[in-house]
Design a protein around this motif. Structure first.
Motif, PDB file in Angstrom:
ATOM      1  N   VAL A  17       1.218  -0.998   0.415  1.00 24.08           N
ATOM      2  CA  VAL A  17       0.309  -0.501   0.110  1.00 24.08           C
ATOM      3  C   VAL A  17       1.093   1.247   0.259  1.00 24.08           C
ATOM      4  CG1 VAL A  17      -1.700   1.240   1.557  1.00 24.08           C
ATOM      5  CG2 VAL A  17      -2.090  -0.946   1.432  1.00 24.08           C
ATOM      6  N   TRP A  18       1.860   1.099   0.390  1.00 22.09           N
ATOM      7  CA  TRP A  18       2.269   2.232   0.561  1.00 22.09           C
ATOM      8  C   TRP A  18       4.302   1.831   0.930  1.00 22.09           C
ATOM      9  CZ3 TRP A  18      -0.582   5.512   1.867  1.00 22.09           C
ATOM     10  CH2 TRP A  18      -2.026   5.610   2.914  1.00 22.09           C
ATOM     11  N   ARG A  19       4.936   3.273   0.381  1.00 22.52           N
ATOM     12  CA  ARG A  19       6.490   2.885  -0.037  1.00 22.52           C
ATOM     13  C   ARG A  19       6.906   4.114   1.535  1.00 22.52           C
ATOM     14  NH1 ARG A  19       9.022   6.447  -4.942  1.00 22.52           N
ATOM     15  NH2 ARG A  19      10.753   6.052  -3.972  1.00 22.52           N
ATOM     16  N   ARG A  20       8.169   2.917   1.703  1.00 23.36           N
ATOM     17  CA  ARG A  20       8.344   3.097   2.677  1.00 23.36           C
ATOM     18  C   ARG A  20       9.967   4.203   2.695  1.00 23.36           C
ATOM     19  NH1 ARG A  20       9.147  -0.223   8.971  1.00 23.36           N
ATOM     20  NH2 ARG A  20      10.541   1.547   9.732  1.00 23.36           N
ATOM     21  N   TYR A  21      10.141   5.024   3.501  1.00 26.52           N
ATOM     22  CA  TYR A  21      11.596   5.655   3.066  1.00 26.52           C
ATOM     23  C   TYR A  21      12.092   5.867   3.399  1.00 26.52           C
ATOM     24  CZ  TYR A  21       8.967   8.373  -0.584  1.00 26.52           C
ATOM     25  OH  TYR A  21       8.178   8.434  -1.432  1.00 26.52           O
ATOM     26  N   ASP A  22      13.499   4.881   3.432  1.00 21.80           N
ATOM     27  CA  ASP A  22      14.916   4.698   4.183  1.00 21.80           C
ATOM     28  C   ASP A  22      15.164   5.993   5.041  1.00 21.80           C
ATOM     29  OD1 ASP A  22      15.097   2.332   3.488  1.00 21.80           O
ATOM     30  OD2 ASP A  22      17.454   2.489   1.930  1.00 21.80           O
ATOM     31  N   GLY A  23      15.989   5.827   6.233  1.00 19.45           N
ATOM     32  CA  GLY A  23      16.385   7.227   6.976  1.00 19.45           C
ATOM     33  C   GLY A  23      16.389   7.037   8.734  1.00 19.45           C
ATOM     34  N   ASN A  24      17.002   7.191   9.463  1.00 21.59           N
ATOM     35  CA  ASN A  24      17.054   7.451  10.599  1.00 21.59           C
ATOM     36  C   ASN A  24      15.351   7.490  11.290  1.00 21.59           C
ATOM     37  OD1 ASN A  24      17.474   7.718  13.808  1.00 21.59           O
ATOM     38  ND2 ASN A  24      19.525   7.592  13.179  1.00 21.59           N
ATOM     39  N   ASP A  25      14.805   6.508  11.673  1.00 18.64           N
ATOM     40  CA  ASP A  25      13.308   6.740  12.185  1.00 18.64           C
ATOM     41  C   ASP A  25      13.667   7.849  13.999  1.00 18.64           C
ATOM     42  OD1 ASP A  25      12.090   5.003  10.311  1.00 18.64           O
ATOM     43  OD2 ASP A  25      12.462   3.285  11.505  1.00 18.64           O
ATOM     44  N   TRP A  48       5.843   4.978  10.594  1.00 22.02           N
ATOM     45  CA  TRP A  48       7.209   5.160  10.026  1.00 22.02           C
ATOM     46  C   TRP A  48       7.788   6.933   9.660  1.00 22.02           C
ATOM     47  CZ3 TRP A  48       5.638   2.709   4.825  1.00 22.02           C
ATOM     48  CH2 TRP A  48       4.809   0.918   4.942  1.00 22.02           C
ATOM     49  N   SER A  49       9.074   6.961  10.524  1.00 25.19           N
ATOM     50  CA  SER A  49       8.369   8.510  11.197  1.00 25.19           C
ATOM     51  C   SER A  49       9.425   9.058   9.814  1.00 25.19           C
ATOM     52  CB  SER A  49       9.834   8.374  12.532  1.00 25.19           C
ATOM     53  OG  SER A  49       8.862   8.313  13.191  1.00 25.19           O
ATOM     54  N   VAL A  50      10.018   8.337   9.461  1.00 19.67           N
ATOM     55  CA  VAL A  50      10.729   9.349   7.901  1.00 19.67           C
ATOM     56  C   VAL A  50       9.663   9.489   7.312  1.00 19.67           C
ATOM     57  CG1 VAL A  50      12.582   8.971   6.359  1.00 19.67           C
ATOM     58  CG2 VAL A  50      12.659   7.794   8.129  1.00 19.67           C
ATOM     59  N   ASN A  51       8.947   8.563   6.816  1.00 16.38           N
ATOM     60  CA  ASN A  51       7.606   8.813   5.916  1.00 16.38           C
ATOM     61  C   ASN A  51       6.917  10.877   6.569  1.00 16.38           C
ATOM     62  OD1 ASN A  51       8.330   6.355   4.537  1.00 16.38           O
ATOM     63  ND2 ASN A  51       6.201   6.721   3.890  1.00 16.38           N
ATOM     64  N   VAL A  52       6.335  10.728   7.980  1.00 14.13           N
ATOM     65  CA  VAL A  52       5.606  11.414   8.214  1.00 14.13           C
ATOM     66  C   VAL A  52       6.882  12.364   8.180  1.00 14.13           C
ATOM     67  CG1 VAL A  52       4.854  11.872  10.772  1.00 14.13           C
ATOM     68  CG2 VAL A  52       4.547  10.043  10.314  1.00 14.13           C
ATOM     69  N   LEU A  53       8.122  12.647   7.856  1.00 18.18           N
ATOM     70  CA  LEU A  53       9.377  13.980   8.580  1.00 18.18           C
ATOM     71  C   LEU A  53       8.615  14.499   6.842  1.00 18.18           C
ATOM     72  CD1 LEU A  53      10.720  16.250  10.073  1.00 18.18           C
ATOM     73  CD2 LEU A  53      12.884  14.163   9.275  1.00 18.18           C
ATOM     74  N   MET A  54       8.248  13.570   5.896  1.00 28.45           N
ATOM     75  CA  MET A  54       8.621  13.627   4.602  1.00 28.45           C
ATOM     76  C   MET A  54       7.718  14.634   4.380  1.00 28.45           C
ATOM     77  SD  MET A  54      10.893  11.015   3.024  1.00 28.45           S
ATOM     78  CE  MET A  54      10.765  11.605   1.164  1.00 28.45           C
ATOM     79  N   LEU A  55       6.476  14.395   5.065  1.00 30.95           N
ATOM     80  CA  LEU A  55       4.701  15.115   5.074  1.00 30.95           C
ATOM     81  C   LEU A  55       4.952  15.997   5.638  1.00 30.95           C
ATOM     82  CD1 LEU A  55       2.932  11.524   5.288  1.00 30.95           C
ATOM     83  CD2 LEU A  55       2.652  13.277   3.540  1.00 30.95           C
ATOM     84  N   TRP A  56       5.737  16.473   6.992  1.00 32.06           N
ATOM     85  CA  TRP A  56       5.290  17.368   8.002  1.00 32.06           C
ATOM     86  C   TRP A  56       6.256  18.563   7.215  1.00 32.06           C
ATOM     87  CZ3 TRP A  56       3.336  20.456  10.448  1.00 32.06           C
ATOM     88  CH2 TRP A  56       4.379  21.779  11.385  1.00 32.06           C
ATOM     89  N   ARG A  57       7.397  18.233   6.243  1.00 30.58           N
ATOM     90  CA  ARG A  57       8.303  19.272   5.160  1.00 30.58           C
ATOM     91  C   ARG A  57       7.146  19.947   4.070  1.00 30.58           C
ATOM     92  NH1 ARG A  57      13.724  15.786   5.310  1.00 30.58           N
ATOM     93  NH2 ARG A  57      14.488  16.186   6.829  1.00 30.58           N
ATOM     94  N   HIS A  58       6.340  18.738   3.774  1.00 33.84           N
ATOM     95  CA  HIS A  58       5.899  19.376   2.714  1.00 33.84           C
ATOM     96  C   HIS A  58       4.538  20.168   3.075  1.00 33.84           C
ATOM     97  CE1 HIS A  58       2.253  19.248  -0.684  1.00 33.84           C
ATOM     98  NE2 HIS A  58       1.607  18.999   0.190  1.00 33.84           N
ATOM     99  N   TYR A  59       4.386  20.114   4.172  1.00 37.54           N
ATOM    100  CA  TYR A  59       2.844  20.853   5.031  1.00 37.54           C
ATOM    101  C   TYR A  59       3.316  22.000   5.105  1.00 37.54           C
ATOM    102  CZ  TYR A  59      -0.915  17.578   5.037  1.00 37.54           C
ATOM    103  OH  TYR A  59      -1.909  16.422   4.183  1.00 37.54           O
ATOM    104  N   LYS A  60       4.862  22.097   5.921  1.00 38.08           N
ATOM    105  CA  LYS A  60       5.433  23.824   6.223  1.00 38.08           C
ATOM    106  C   LYS A  60       5.397  24.232   5.034  1.00 38.08           C
ATOM    107  CE  LYS A  60       9.246  22.145   8.352  1.00 38.08           C
ATOM    108  NZ  LYS A  60      10.077  21.978   9.270  1.00 38.08           N
ATOM    109  N   ARG A  61       5.564  23.661   4.058  1.00 34.25           N
ATOM    110  CA  ARG A  61       6.154  24.366   2.246  1.00 34.25           C
ATOM    111  C   ARG A  61       4.359  25.221   2.097  1.00 34.25           C
ATOM    112  NH1 ARG A  61       9.604  20.395   1.415  1.00 34.25           N
ATOM    113  NH2 ARG A  61       7.918  19.783  -0.585  1.00 34.25           N
ATOM    114  N   SER A  62       3.307  24.522   2.481  1.00 34.60           N
ATOM    115  CA  SER A  62       2.075  24.428   2.597  1.00 34.60           C
ATOM    116  C   SER A  62       1.531  25.392   2.904  1.00 34.60           C
ATOM    117  CB  SER A  62       1.346  23.430   1.970  1.00 34.60           C
ATOM    118  OG  SER A  62       1.858  22.616   1.205  1.00 34.60           O
ATOM    119  N   TYR A  63       1.444  26.140   4.640  1.00 32.99           N
ATOM    120  CA  TYR A  63       1.229  26.356   5.632  1.00 32.99           C
ATOM    121  C   TYR A  63       1.562  27.475   6.334  1.00 32.99           C
ATOM    122  CZ  TYR A  63      -2.991  23.587   4.691  1.00 32.99           C
ATOM    123  OH  TYR A  63      -4.069  22.247   4.089  1.00 32.99           O
TER     124      TYR A  63
END
Length: 111
Positions: A17-25, A48-63
């Motif tokens: 269902v999801w794509r998991r990105y590598d990184g330090n969780d 998956w904290s790395v994925n959430v951090l990527m989303l957070w960066r996107h939301y910060k750019r938007s809002y």
């Protein structure tokens, strides 16, 4: 780069269902705002904290780095959690010919 399911402790169908990105969780988790960290710890599955951090960066750019951005991301994490439950329930129904007991009982997510 995505993490192969065999290389992790993951034993569910989430990799379908999801794509998991590598990184330090842990580093990714620590970089999240407190409200997002709290929601990640309450997620029914490993969010998956790395994925959430990527989303957070996107939301910060938007809002911007605002409470509105945090609430929007939390709503999105809630949506993802519902999608995962639906996928698991569908697969369970296909395998066992009956609804997932937790969902059939109308139970809420145990947090």
């Amino acid at each position: 780069m995505t993490r192969a399911p065999a290389a992790s402790n993951e034993r569910t169908l989430r990799h379908e269902v999801w794509r998991r990105y590598d990184g330090n969780d842990w580093q990714a988790f620590d970089a999240l705002p407190p409200s997002i960290r709290q929601r990640v710890t309450q997620h029914s599955y490993d969010a998956w904290s790395v994925n959430v951090l990527m989303l957070w960066r996107h939301y910060k750019r938007s809002y911007g780095r605002t409470a509105r951005a945090e609430k929007a991301l939390i709503r999105y994490l809630d949506y993802c959690e519902r999608l995962e439950r639906d996928v698991f329930a569908t697969r369970y129904g296909e395998q066992y010919g009956m609804p997932l007991p937790h969902m059939a009982a109308g139970c809420t997510v145990q947090r």
